[in-house]
Design an enzyme around this catalytic site. Structure first.
Site, PDB file in Angstrom:
ATOM      1  CD  GLN A 117      -2.608   1.253   2.590  1.00  0.00           C
ATOM      2  OE1 GLN A 117      -3.654   0.626   2.630  1.00  0.00           O
ATOM      3  NE2 GLN A 117      -2.158   1.938   3.622  1.00  0.00           N
ATOM      4  CB  SER A 148       1.951   6.787   4.833  1.00  0.00           C
ATOM      5  OG  SER A 148       0.855   6.307   5.559  1.00  0.00           O
ATOM      6  CB  SER A 187       4.363  -3.323   5.287  1.00  0.00           C
ATOM      7  OG  SER A 187       4.316  -2.588   6.478  1.00  0.00           O
ATOM      8  CD  GLU A 191     -18.086  -3.394   7.484  1.00  0.00           C
ATOM      9  OE1 GLU A 191     -18.016  -3.671   8.690  1.00  0.00           O
ATOM     10  OE2 GLU A 191     -18.001  -2.248   7.032  1.00  0.00           O
TER      11      GLU A 191
END
Length: 739
Positions: free
Chosen positions: A469, A472, A504, A587
């Site tokens: 991902q 950030s 990560s 979910e």
């Protein structure tokens, strides 16, 4: 919100709340406070007619034949209203007598014609037996509700043990005491050579039996007190202005209110578990552990939250005219009379060290068995496969993420998800964990193109594609809307330039999800777009970031004119913020099958068990506090799962679980290092070397846990979210642009 989770419990809550709104008015509460001596409240007959006094008592004794959980639902609501009078002591007396098998007085307690009270400790009361007679002498400790009681359940020293007695008011002297809680006052019971009939001795009843029952009901009422204090503080913070702004915008006030809500939810969850564990079918040791957790958590939470309420209210909270001080008096009275929080924490620790564990399971509806048979049959062939073949078999049949819609998942509802988890565990099967892919795949299902579905979904579910991902940035951590990485439109695609950080798996991942700014002139939330990035693309420079532990799981990623084809844009330009926040209505529902204490709690128990000489009072108290937090966090998960199974809306537990859980696990490993001592500081792998997970010691876990209150949204951001989304506190206005 309510202690109970079922529709029946919500109906009961609504009925009691309607009663208190109608009968327990501000004038009634103030009349009780201002009275020279306590009098039976005017609504007492109405309480009895509503059946609340006998909710927990058997039908053949005039009760409703429900249980302590239903009584706890009522006690919470009555506590929220600061209901004056002897409801709590009367229902506690009924519960104790019922536990002792003493039925003679139950009908009168259930219909309100008799008022009961229970002394939790004997004081100087002693029972002297001689020649077949028994005589009572001495004075009890203060008794809640004693000023109005017709019937007393009393402990007395009986040699080296305690005898429990039930005596009418006419048999003893009752001395009214000046009381801290003016809405429910106390008295001392005095006896001078009072003959005790043989039938008045409650054989088989222990001190712990009585204290545990008191803990259940005190915790339930405390939950209501904490809820009122939290709501009152938050509502005041929305409208009270200082320096031209509502005080709820100030981070200090917002965070205090958020933590109040967290404590109130812990109080509610632990009170709920203690009440349901009091069912006769529950293992006695587990029931006692649940009661101890509630005594140590719920009652203390009410006291703490009541103090915080007064602090938030400011000067008005310190006045006699505001009710906040009387909620504090009620909460403090419960806390002192039940026994010190530290003593209950030590009981939690001792029971756990003796091997007692609370089993947290979901009772599934009957239709689950048919689902189970189908799932078990479909999983059976997978047991003969291994490696990639097994993962592919499970993925192709929807087991990697069963909550996802078909054909990618099973479109599984909450019951089916829990059955699948149980059957996978029983068969020893473990589908591929997509990690970051767990966020990517639902987003692609909802917003991706057919070509993106074809290219990415099944390979991700099978484990053939791994993801990272790229959200950030050095200047945009929790505030993703401040991203500066830019994507400029070029022929056939986009040219991306910028820097990402804390990524990560960037060195191992095949693909990444990337947020970049495609419209610098749009409002900051609206100018972002969501891309799929081939991590082998030219212009990507991945640099490992050595972390506090010495390892390098995180990375910096530099993007220097990286080309992304048009078909790797998900959705339309400018929809990145919406996509980044995508969740599906159906979910994931999960429930840990590990210990309710978590691996950290079990590790601490093991450390202390292996050093019995160091298990002093201080360490037992600290261990008990940590284990209570562990239990509360597990109860949040259980309550969320039960809501899902019932088809109810999520409660506040899920939002608060991360806050409480992160701080809990950080405390666990800090304490573990303290208890291990100097040995924890030597013998670890050298800084900068990679270590296998099996070799990670308490020191590594302590260091690594520091990231948990930063990653995925800092604790400060989480407190803001709780304050704003759950309590409705106003957001801090964005600063006006400069220039």
């Amino acid at each position: 919100m309510t202690i109970g989770l079922t529709e029946e419990h919500r109906d009961l809550r609504d009925a009691v709340r309607a009663f208190t709104d109608r009968e327990v008015t501000a004038q009634v509460v103030r009349a009780a406070i201002d009275a020279e001596r306590e009098e039976l409240p005017p609504f007492w007959k109405g309480l009895a007619e509503l059946g609340l006094l006998g909710l927990h008592l058997p039908e053949d004794a005039g009760g409703a034949g429900a249980g302590l959980l239903e009584l706890a639902v009522a006690a919470e609501e009555l506590g929220r209203a600061l209901t004056p009078g002897p409801f709590l002591p009367t229902t506690l007396a009924g519960a104790v007598l019922h536990r002792a098998g003493h039925t003679a007085h139950l009908p009168a307690l259930a219909d309100g014609s008799a008022i009961g009270a229970v002394a939790l400790r004997p004081g100087t009361l002693r029972l002297t037996r001689s020649d077949g007679t028994a005589v009572l002498d001495g004075e009890s400790e203060p008794v809640i509700g004693g000023q109005l009681a017709d019937l007393f359940v009393l402990p007395a020293r009986d040699g080296e043990t305690t005898a429990w007695l039930v005596l009418p008011r006419t048999a003893v002297e009752v001395a009214a005491l000046p009381s801290h809680d003016l809405t429910r006052r106390m008295a001392a019971v005095r006896a001078a050579a009072v003959p005790v009939p043989e039938g008045a001795v409650l054989d088989g009843l222990t001190d712990q039996d009585v204290l545990d029952l008191a803990a259940v009901l005190f915790a339930a009422e405390a939950s209501g007190l904490a809820d009122w204090a939290t709501t009152t503080a938050a509502e005041y913070a929305k409208v009270r202005e200082q320096f031209g702004r509502p005080i709820g915008q100030f981070q200090g006030v917002k965070h205090r209110c958020a933590r109040m809500l967290a404590r109130a939810e812990q109080a509610r969850a632990c009170a709920w578990d203690a009440a349901r564990a009091a069912d006769p079918d529950t293992d006695a040791a587990q029931a006692s552990l649940a009661a101890a957790v509630a005594a140590a958590t719920s009652v203390e939470a009410a006291f703490t939250v009541a103090k915080d309420c007064i602090q938030t209210l400011g000067g008005i909270g310190f006045t006699w005219e505001h009710d906040a001080g009387f909620y504090l008096r009620r909460a403090q009275t419960l806390r002192i009379m039940l026994g010190s929080t530290a003593s209950w924490q030590r009981r939690v620790a001792r029971l756990t060290l003796e091997g007692v564990r609370r089993e947290l399971t979901v009772e599934l509806p009957p239709e689950a068995e048919q689902i189970r048979a189908e799932i078990r049959a479909e999983l059976q062939p997978a047991t003969g496969l291994s490696g990639a073949e097994q993962r592919a078999y499970l993925a192709d049949r929807g087991y990697t993420a069963p909550h996802l819609p078909e054909p990618w998942g099973k479109g599984a509802d909450a019951v089916t998800q829990l059955v699948i988890a149980e059957e996978l565990r029983a068969a020893g099967l473990r589908p591929h964990d997509m990690i970051i892919g767990n966020w990517v795949v639902p987003t692609l299902i909802a917003h991706g193109s057919p070509a993106q579905h074809e290219k990415f979904l099944r390979p991700s579910l099978r484990g053939e594609i791994t993801w990272c991902q790229l959200f950030s940035e050095p200047g945009a951590g929790s505030d993703l809307a401040a991203l500066s990485t830019r994507a400029e439109k070029v022929e056939g695609g986009w040219r991306v330039t910028g820097q990402k950080v804390w990524t990560s798996m960037a060195r191992e991942a095949d693909w990444g999800i990337l947020l970049a700014r495609t419209d610098p002139d749009a409002p900051k939330h609206q100018g972002l777009s969501y891309f799929l990035l081939d991590m082998s693309s030219p212009g990507i420079d991945v640099r490992p970031l050595r972390e506090l532990t010495g390892e390098a799981l995180f990375n910096e990623v530099f993007l220097d004119g990286v080309f992304i084809p048009d078909d790797m844009l998900v959705g339309r330009p400018g929809e990145g913020w919406k996509l980044a926040r995508t969740t599906l209505a159906n979910e994931r529902v999960s429930l840990s099958h590990d210990s309710s204490l978590g691996s950290g709690g079990e590790a601490l128990v093991e450390i202390l068990a292996n050093a019995p000489g160091q298990a002093d009072e201080q360490r037992l108290t600290l261990l008990g506090q940590i284990l209570c937090d562990a239990q509360a966090t597990s109860l949040f998960g259980l309550r969320s799962a039960l809501r899902a199974v019932a088809g109810a809306q999520p409660g506040a537990e899920a939002s608060i679980a991360k806050l409480v859980g992160v701080e809990h696990i950080q405390q666990v490993w800090e304490v573990a290092v303290d208890w291990i001592g100097p040995a924890a500081l030597v013998g670890a792998a050298p800084v900068g070397t990679e270590r296998r997970s099996a070799h990670r010691d308490a020191t590594w876990m302590f260091l690594n846990s520091r990231c948990m209150s930063i990653a995925g949204g800092t604790t400060d951001v989480q407190l803001n979210i709780i304050g704003e989304r759950l309590l409705g506190l106003p957001r801090d206005p964005e600063p006006a642009p400069r220039g």
